[in-house]
Design a protein around this motif. Structure first.
Motif, PDB file in Angstrom:
ATOM      1  N   HIS A  52      62.662  47.324  -1.091  1.00  0.00           N
ATOM      2  CA  HIS A  52      61.899  48.040  -1.986  1.00  0.00           C
ATOM      3  C   HIS A  52      63.062  49.512  -1.721  1.00  0.00           C
ATOM      4  CE1 HIS A  52      58.658  45.831  -0.080  1.00  0.00           C
ATOM      5  NE2 HIS A  52      58.097  45.212  -1.874  1.00  0.00           N
ATOM      6  N   PHE A  53      63.083  50.003  -2.658  1.00  0.00           N
ATOM      7  CA  PHE A  53      63.936  51.293  -3.064  1.00  0.00           C
ATOM      8  C   PHE A  53      62.784  52.554  -3.009  1.00  0.00           C
ATOM      9  CE2 PHE A  53      66.621  48.047  -5.099  1.00  0.00           C
ATOM     10  CZ  PHE A  53      67.791  48.520  -4.172  1.00  0.00           C
ATOM     11  N   PRO A  54      63.366  53.481  -1.821  1.00  0.00           N
ATOM     12  CA  PRO A  54      61.948  54.123  -1.075  1.00  0.00           C
ATOM     13  C   PRO A  54      62.134  55.641  -2.840  1.00  0.00           C
ATOM     14  CG  PRO A  54      63.735  54.750  -0.422  1.00  0.00           C
ATOM     15  CD  PRO A  54      64.427  53.751  -1.319  1.00  0.00           C
ATOM     16  N   LEU A  55      60.993  55.978  -3.503  1.00  0.00           N
ATOM     17  CA  LEU A  55      60.791  56.485  -4.652  1.00  0.00           C
ATOM     18  C   LEU A  55      61.406  58.003  -4.071  1.00  0.00           C
ATOM     19  CD1 LEU A  55      59.527  57.102  -7.157  1.00  0.00           C
ATOM     20  CD2 LEU A  55      57.157  57.925  -5.931  1.00  0.00           C
ATOM     21  N   GLN A  56      61.847  58.517  -5.406  1.00  0.00           N
ATOM     22  CA  GLN A  56      62.669  60.314  -5.436  1.00  0.00           C
ATOM     23  C   GLN A  56      63.683  60.401  -3.868  1.00  0.00           C
ATOM     24  OE1 GLN A  56      60.077  63.005  -5.597  1.00  0.00           O
ATOM     25  NE2 GLN A  56      60.235  62.470  -7.979  1.00  0.00           N
ATOM     26  N   GLN A  57      64.437  58.936  -3.338  1.00  0.00           N
ATOM     27  CA  GLN A  57      65.342  59.293  -2.203  1.00  0.00           C
ATOM     28  C   GLN A  57      66.678  58.631  -2.178  1.00  0.00           C
ATOM     29  OE1 GLN A  57      64.054  60.578   0.883  1.00  0.00           O
ATOM     30  NE2 GLN A  57      62.440  60.906  -0.577  1.00  0.00           N
ATOM     31  N   ARG A  58      66.993  59.090  -1.791  1.00  0.00           N
ATOM     32  CA  ARG A  58      69.067  59.141  -1.398  1.00  0.00           C
ATOM     33  C   ARG A  58      69.113  57.421  -0.993  1.00  0.00           C
ATOM     34  NH1 ARG A  58      72.382  63.977  -2.271  1.00  0.00           N
ATOM     35  NH2 ARG A  58      71.335  65.553  -4.168  1.00  0.00           N
ATOM     36  N   ILE A  59      69.604  57.084  -1.163  1.00  0.00           N
ATOM     37  CA  ILE A  59      69.743  55.561  -0.162  1.00  0.00           C
ATOM     38  C   ILE A  59      71.690  55.360  -0.517  1.00  0.00           C
ATOM     39  CG2 ILE A  59      68.032  54.286  -0.672  1.00  0.00           C
ATOM     40  CD1 ILE A  59      69.218  52.583  -2.562  1.00  0.00           C
ATOM     41  N   ALA A  60      72.741  54.475   0.534  1.00  0.00           N
ATOM     42  CA  ALA A  60      73.356  54.198   0.478  1.00  0.00           C
ATOM     43  C   ALA A  60      73.724  52.839   0.741  1.00  0.00           C
ATOM     44  CB  ALA A  60      74.344  54.954   1.749  1.00  0.00           C
ATOM     45  N   LEU A  61      74.012  52.333  -0.672  1.00  0.00           N
ATOM     46  CA  LEU A  61      75.029  50.985  -0.076  1.00  0.00           C
ATOM     47  C   LEU A  61      76.268  50.513   0.776  1.00  0.00           C
ATOM     48  CD1 LEU A  61      73.502  48.260  -1.172  1.00  0.00           C
ATOM     49  CD2 LEU A  61      74.571  48.033  -2.890  1.00  0.00           C
ATOM     50  N   VAL A  62      76.129  50.016   2.119  1.00  0.00           N
ATOM     51  CA  VAL A  62      77.438  50.004   2.947  1.00  0.00           C
ATOM     52  C   VAL A  62      77.180  48.467   3.139  1.00  0.00           C
ATOM     53  CG1 VAL A  62      78.347  50.373   4.831  1.00  0.00           C
ATOM     54  CG2 VAL A  62      77.031  52.673   3.668  1.00  0.00           C
ATOM     55  N   GLY A  63      78.888  48.342   3.409  1.00  0.00           N
ATOM     56  CA  GLY A  63      79.036  45.759   3.662  1.00  0.00           C
ATOM     57  C   GLY A  63      80.097  46.137   3.032  1.00  0.00           C
ATOM     58  N   ALA A  64      80.449  44.957   4.348  1.00  0.00           N
ATOM     59  CA  ALA A  64      81.893  43.807   3.922  1.00  0.00           C
ATOM     60  C   ALA A  64      82.404  44.362   2.983  1.00  0.00           C
ATOM     61  CB  ALA A  64      82.109  43.480   5.167  1.00  0.00           C
ATOM     62  N   ASN A  65      83.658  43.782   2.588  1.00  0.00           N
ATOM     63  CA  ASN A  65      84.552  43.515   1.085  1.00  0.00           C
ATOM     64  C   ASN A  65      83.588  41.854   1.486  1.00  0.00           C
ATOM     65  OD1 ASN A  65      85.498  45.351   0.690  1.00  0.00           O
ATOM     66  ND2 ASN A  65      87.968  44.263   1.327  1.00  0.00           N
ATOM     67  N   GLY A  66      82.999  41.416  -1.054  1.00  0.00           N
ATOM     68  CA  GLY A  66      82.383  39.730  -0.869  1.00  0.00           C
ATOM     69  C   GLY A  66      80.716  40.234  -0.154  1.00  0.00           C
ATOM     70  N   ALA A  67      80.270  40.878   0.394  1.00  0.00           N
ATOM     71  CA  ALA A  67      78.654  40.946   0.720  1.00  0.00           C
ATOM     72  C   ALA A  67      78.057  40.941  -0.316  1.00  0.00           C
ATOM     73  CB  ALA A  67      78.596  42.217   1.495  1.00  0.00           C
ATOM     74  N   GLY A  68      78.168  41.619  -1.687  1.00  0.00           N
ATOM     75  CA  GLY A  68      77.271  41.477  -2.603  1.00  0.00           C
ATOM     76  C   GLY A  68      77.098  43.041  -2.988  1.00  0.00           C
ATOM     77  N   LYS A  69      77.418  43.448  -2.813  1.00  0.00           N
ATOM     78  CA  LYS A  69      77.105  44.694  -3.376  1.00  0.00           C
ATOM     79  C   LYS A  69      77.581  45.144  -4.934  1.00  0.00           C
ATOM     80  CE  LYS A  69      80.604  46.741  -0.238  1.00  0.00           C
ATOM     81  NZ  LYS A  69      80.558  46.500  -0.222  1.00  0.00           N
ATOM     82  N   SER A  70      78.084  45.234  -5.345  1.00  0.00           N
ATOM     83  CA  SER A  70      78.835  45.136  -6.603  1.00  0.00           C
ATOM     84  C   SER A  70      77.442  44.489  -7.017  1.00  0.00           C
ATOM     85  CB  SER A  70      79.732  45.160  -6.811  1.00  0.00           C
ATOM     86  OG  SER A  70      80.797  46.283  -6.046  1.00  0.00           O
ATOM     87  N   THR A  71      78.116  42.872  -6.711  1.00  0.00           N
ATOM     88  CA  THR A  71      77.084  41.861  -7.940  1.00  0.00           C
ATOM     89  C   THR A  71      75.348  42.519  -7.507  1.00  0.00           C
ATOM     90  OG1 THR A  71      78.347  40.537  -6.813  1.00  0.00           O
ATOM     91  CG2 THR A  71      76.365  39.676  -7.209  1.00  0.00           C
ATOM     92  N   LEU A  72      75.103  43.496  -6.537  1.00  0.00           N
ATOM     93  CA  LEU A  72      72.987  43.733  -6.580  1.00  0.00           C
ATOM     94  C   LEU A  72      73.257  44.963  -7.854  1.00  0.00           C
ATOM     95  CD1 LEU A  72      70.953  44.104  -5.323  1.00  0.00           C
ATOM     96  CD2 LEU A  72      71.587  45.615  -3.845  1.00  0.00           C
ATOM     97  N   LEU A  73      74.163  46.166  -7.691  1.00  0.00           N
ATOM     98  CA  LEU A  73      74.429  46.709  -8.590  1.00  0.00           C
ATOM     99  C   LEU A  73      74.713  45.969 -10.017  1.00  0.00           C
ATOM    100  CD1 LEU A  73      76.367  49.368  -6.907  1.00  0.00           C
ATOM    101  CD2 LEU A  73      73.810  49.369  -6.962  1.00  0.00           C
ATOM    102  N   ASN A  74      75.003  45.511 -10.337  1.00  0.00           N
ATOM    103  CA  ASN A  74      75.550  44.785 -11.706  1.00  0.00           C
ATOM    104  C   ASN A  74      74.171  44.231 -11.951  1.00  0.00           C
ATOM    105  OD1 ASN A  74      78.180  45.352 -12.469  1.00  0.00           O
ATOM    106  ND2 ASN A  74      79.054  43.915 -10.944  1.00  0.00           N
ATOM    107  N   ILE A  75      72.985  42.875 -11.172  1.00  0.00           N
ATOM    108  CA  ILE A  75      72.196  42.484 -11.475  1.00  0.00           C
ATOM    109  C   ILE A  75      70.960  43.603 -11.433  1.00  0.00           C
ATOM    110  CG2 ILE A  75      70.261  41.194 -10.628  1.00  0.00           C
ATOM    111  CD1 ILE A  75      72.030  39.891  -9.138  1.00  0.00           C
ATOM    112  N   LEU A  76      70.949  44.796 -10.725  1.00  0.00           N
ATOM    113  CA  LEU A  76      70.335  45.883 -11.310  1.00  0.00           C
ATOM    114  C   LEU A  76      70.148  46.439 -12.672  1.00  0.00           C
ATOM    115  CD1 LEU A  76      69.695  47.880  -7.693  1.00  0.00           C
ATOM    116  CD2 LEU A  76      68.094  46.159  -8.692  1.00  0.00           C
TER     117      LEU A  76
END
Length: 64
Positions: free
Chosen positions: A23-47
């Motif tokens: 659950h992404f917090p309302l009006q908050q900044r977050i960071a998406l951090v992980g190793a290469n191939g962990a799914g960061k770009s895939t998650l953003l593309n889905i969102l």
């Protein structure tokens, strides 16, 4: 508030996301951090609607 529930995505036999929930917090900044191939770009593309999850649910309010 953006909410993802039990999100799964695979490319062939390689599982990128498996039952991911958050659950992404309302009006908050977050960071998406992980190793290469962990799914960061895939998650953003889905969102952003550029890709589709194999299963799970995404809730995005109209004002986001």
């Amino acid at each position: 508030m953006i909410k993802i529930e039990n999100l799964s995505k695979s490319f062939g036999e390689k599982k990128i996301l498996q039952n991911a929930s958050y659950h992404f917090p309302l009006q908050q900044r977050i960071a998406l951090v992980g190793a290469n191939g962990a799914g960061k770009s895939t998650l953003l593309n889905i969102l952003c609607g550029l890709d589709h999850a194999d299963s799970g649910q995404i809730t995005i309010p109209n004002k986001v």
